[in-house]
Motif scaffolding. Structure first.
Motif, PDB file in Angstrom:
ATOM      1  N   ARG A 101      13.636  40.064  37.027  1.00 42.98           N
ATOM      2  CA  ARG A 101      14.107  40.352  38.388  1.00 42.98           C
ATOM      3  C   ARG A 101      14.505  39.092  39.135  1.00 42.98           C
ATOM      4  NH1 ARG A 101      16.337  41.086  42.231  1.00 42.98           N
ATOM      5  NH2 ARG A 101      15.972  42.527  43.971  1.00 42.98           N
ATOM      6  N   PHE A 102      13.708  38.037  39.017  1.00 43.36           N
ATOM      7  CA  PHE A 102      13.917  36.860  39.855  1.00 43.36           C
ATOM      8  C   PHE A 102      14.387  35.623  39.091  1.00 43.36           C
ATOM      9  CE2 PHE A 102      10.611  39.392  42.018  1.00 43.36           C
ATOM     10  CZ  PHE A 102      11.238  39.601  43.230  1.00 43.36           C
ATOM     11  N   GLY A 103      14.378  35.682  37.756  1.00 42.17           N
ATOM     12  CA  GLY A 103      14.795  34.522  36.977  1.00 42.17           C
ATOM     13  C   GLY A 103      16.163  33.979  37.357  1.00 42.17           C
ATOM     14  N   PRO A 104      17.210  34.838  37.391  1.00 45.56           N
ATOM     15  CA  PRO A 104      18.538  34.339  37.776  1.00 45.56           C
ATOM     16  C   PRO A 104      18.582  33.773  39.192  1.00 45.56           C
ATOM     17  CG  PRO A 104      18.700  36.473  36.693  1.00 45.56           C
ATOM     18  CD  PRO A 104      17.253  36.246  36.944  1.00 45.56           C
ATOM     19  N   MET A 105      17.711  34.270  40.087  1.00 47.60           N
ATOM     20  CA  MET A 105      17.714  33.777  41.464  1.00 47.60           C
ATOM     21  C   MET A 105      17.265  32.326  41.544  1.00 47.60           C
ATOM     22  SD  MET A 105      16.232  37.002  43.643  1.00 47.60           S
ATOM     23  CE  MET A 105      17.018  38.612  43.573  1.00 47.60           C
ATOM     24  N   MET A 106      16.436  31.889  40.588  1.00 45.86           N
ATOM     25  CA  MET A 106      15.981  30.506  40.575  1.00 45.86           C
ATOM     26  C   MET A 106      17.124  29.529  40.323  1.00 45.86           C
ATOM     27  SD  MET A 106      12.743  30.259  41.221  1.00 45.86           S
ATOM     28  CE  MET A 106      11.308  31.337  41.362  1.00 45.86           C
ATOM     29  N   GLU A 107      18.254  30.033  39.867  1.00 43.92           N
ATOM     30  CA  GLU A 107      19.418  29.186  39.623  1.00 43.92           C
ATOM     31  C   GLU A 107      20.533  29.442  40.634  1.00 43.92           C
ATOM     32  OE1 GLU A 107      20.552  29.940  35.611  1.00 43.92           O
ATOM     33  OE2 GLU A 107      18.645  29.249  34.761  1.00 43.92           O
ATOM     34  N   ASP A 108      20.227  30.224  41.672  1.00 43.16           N
ATOM     35  CA  ASP A 108      21.208  30.497  42.714  1.00 43.16           C
ATOM     36  C   ASP A 108      21.180  29.356  43.731  1.00 43.16           C
ATOM     37  OD1 ASP A 108      22.445  31.409  45.148  1.00 43.16           O
ATOM     38  OD2 ASP A 108      22.311  33.450  44.386  1.00 43.16           O
ATOM     39  N   PRO A 109      22.256  28.576  43.850  1.00 50.36           N
ATOM     40  CA  PRO A 109      22.243  27.413  44.745  1.00 50.36           C
ATOM     41  C   PRO A 109      21.914  27.761  46.191  1.00 50.36           C
ATOM     42  CG  PRO A 109      24.168  27.355  43.318  1.00 50.36           C
ATOM     43  CD  PRO A 109      23.533  28.703  43.132  1.00 50.36           C
ATOM     44  N   GLU A 110      22.442  28.883  46.681  1.00 54.68           N
ATOM     45  CA  GLU A 110      22.205  29.239  48.081  1.00 54.68           C
ATOM     46  C   GLU A 110      20.744  29.595  48.323  1.00 54.68           C
ATOM     47  OE1 GLU A 110      23.723  32.749  51.053  1.00 54.68           O
ATOM     48  OE2 GLU A 110      25.259  31.543  50.042  1.00 54.68           O
ATOM     49  N   LEU A 111      20.136  30.338  47.408  1.00 51.41           N
ATOM     50  CA  LEU A 111      18.731  30.712  47.577  1.00 51.41           C
ATOM     51  C   LEU A 111      17.819  29.494  47.471  1.00 51.41           C
ATOM     52  CD1 LEU A 111      18.416  34.088  45.622  1.00 51.41           C
ATOM     53  CD2 LEU A 111      18.274  33.727  48.080  1.00 51.41           C
ATOM     54  N   VAL A 112      18.127  28.581  46.566  1.00 51.71           N
ATOM     55  CA  VAL A 112      17.343  27.347  46.473  1.00 51.71           C
ATOM     56  C   VAL A 112      17.487  26.541  47.761  1.00 51.71           C
ATOM     57  CG1 VAL A 112      17.013  25.199  45.200  1.00 51.71           C
ATOM     58  CG2 VAL A 112      17.569  27.290  43.961  1.00 51.71           C
ATOM     59  N   ALA A 113      18.695  26.503  48.309  1.00 48.88           N
ATOM     60  CA  ALA A 113      18.934  25.764  49.554  1.00 48.88           C
ATOM     61  C   ALA A 113      18.149  26.361  50.713  1.00 48.88           C
ATOM     62  CB  ALA A 113      20.427  25.756  49.871  1.00 48.88           C
ATOM     63  N   THR A 114      18.013  27.690  50.759  1.00 51.61           N
ATOM     64  CA  THR A 114      17.272  28.310  51.859  1.00 51.61           C
ATOM     65  C   THR A 114      15.825  27.834  51.888  1.00 51.61           C
ATOM     66  OG1 THR A 114      16.694  30.245  50.490  1.00 51.61           O
ATOM     67  CG2 THR A 114      18.693  30.397  51.810  1.00 51.61           C
ATOM     68  N   ALA A 115      15.223  27.649  50.706  1.00 49.25           N
ATOM     69  CA  ALA A 115      13.838  27.163  50.651  1.00 49.25           C
ATOM     70  C   ALA A 115      13.753  25.704  51.081  1.00 49.25           C
ATOM     71  CB  ALA A 115      13.278  27.336  49.238  1.00 49.25           C
ATOM     72  N   ILE A 116      14.695  24.899  50.649  1.00 46.38           N
ATOM     73  CA  ILE A 116      14.695  23.478  51.014  1.00 46.38           C
ATOM     74  C   ILE A 116      14.863  23.305  52.516  1.00 46.38           C
ATOM     75  CG2 ILE A 116      15.938  21.299  50.725  1.00 46.38           C
ATOM     76  CD1 ILE A 116      16.625  22.179  47.889  1.00 46.38           C
ATOM     77  N   LEU A 117      15.595  24.203  53.142  1.00 49.74           N
ATOM     78  CA  LEU A 117      15.879  24.087  54.575  1.00 49.74           C
ATOM     79  C   LEU A 117      14.770  24.650  55.453  1.00 49.74           C
ATOM     80  CD1 LEU A 117      19.692  24.929  54.522  1.00 49.74           C
ATOM     81  CD2 LEU A 117      18.637  22.712  54.978  1.00 49.74           C
ATOM     82  N   LEU A 118      13.647  25.044  54.866  1.00 49.98           N
ATOM     83  CA  LEU A 118      12.477  25.432  55.641  1.00 49.98           C
ATOM     84  C   LEU A 118      11.461  24.293  55.596  1.00 49.98           C
ATOM     85  CD1 LEU A 118      11.835  29.179  54.702  1.00 49.98           C
ATOM     86  CD2 LEU A 118      12.793  28.265  56.804  1.00 49.98           C
TER      87      LEU A 118
END
Length: 255
Positions: A101-118
């Protein structure tokens, strides 16, 4: 969880208290093997329930919570798995489903960026340098656009718009990369930190406005169904919307 509560009763009051409860309810008492299974099951499902509750919340949670929560859940399941006696297959099944379910999301640049921006997470939520690089590249690629927007707002609100040297002051504020570096070097983890970095703040708001789960939307439709009942089917749009907003925000109303 109910299993955790049962185990807590036995731990705090002893098996005699559970025996009395089972006798009063006219149900068989748990045998040692069943209690051992419940202990394993509670150990596995407690972090899963905690992660689910975090992502289903409506306040103090943004899209950037998704990947760090999933990442930490995977780590917790790996640690729990070793001492288990009965529920190792359950952990295996959970890990496979989480990865699917979430494996591909770990390689999504936008989703990774959302975590970095918190500020709560920044780059500390994973030890995988490649994952952080994906998110940082995305932020650096887009942050200058938000920096320019911030600069335009600052210039338009200036009382000295005709100042010949206003462009020099604005150029420093528009450097989004410097703002990003300064943001990452801060130690504070509260959301107010973003106010010090306008470009980072604008980008964080844009990416983190969505919620990581649909539970809040489901609750909205559930309350809407209570408002728009069969006996109130002739409500106009405006009246319906006002009543729905009042129901959702009644905790903010003061007497």
């Amino acid at each position: 969880m109910a299993e955790e509560r049962l185990l807590r009763i036995i731990k705090e009051k002893g098996e005699a208290a559970m025996t009395v409860a089972c006798t009063d309810l006219n149900v068989p008492m748990f045998n040692p093997a069943e209690l051992a299974f419940l202990s394993d099951f509670a150990a596995v499902m407690t972090p899963v329930a905690q992660a689910t509750n975090i992502l289903k919340a409506e306040t103090n949670v943004q899209m950037g919570w998704l990947l760090p929560t999933v990442k930490l859940l995977k780590i917790k399941l790996d640690r729990i798995k070793l001492p288990l006696k009965y529920c190792k297959p359950l952990v295996d099944a959970l890990q496979v489903d989480i990865e699917d379910r979430f494996g591909p999301m770990m390689e999504d640049p936008e989703l990774v960026a959302t975590a970095i921006l918190l500020p709560k997470f920044r780059t500390n939520w994973t030890q995988e340098d490649e994952t952080i690089k994906i998110g940082m590249d995305y932020i650096k690629q887009h942050i200058e656009d938000f920096s320019l927007q911030s600069g335009e707002v600052n210039r338009s609100s200036s009382s000295d718009e005709n100042d010949f040297f206003s462009g020099m002051r604005g150029s420093k504020a528009q450097d989004g990369t410097k703002q990003l570096d300064a943001y990452l070097s801060c130690s504070a983890d509260n959301m107010d930190l973003l106010k010090s970095f306008p470009a980072v703040c604008k980008m964080s708001v844009r990416l983190n406005t969505p919620l990581p789960a649909s539970a809040a939307c489901e609750r909205l439709f559930s309350i809407a169904g209570l408002v728009f009942s069969q006996r109130r089917a002739r409500l106009n749009d405006s009246n319906f919307e006002n009543q729905l907003l009042l129901r959702l925000n009644k905790r903010f109303l003061t007497l």
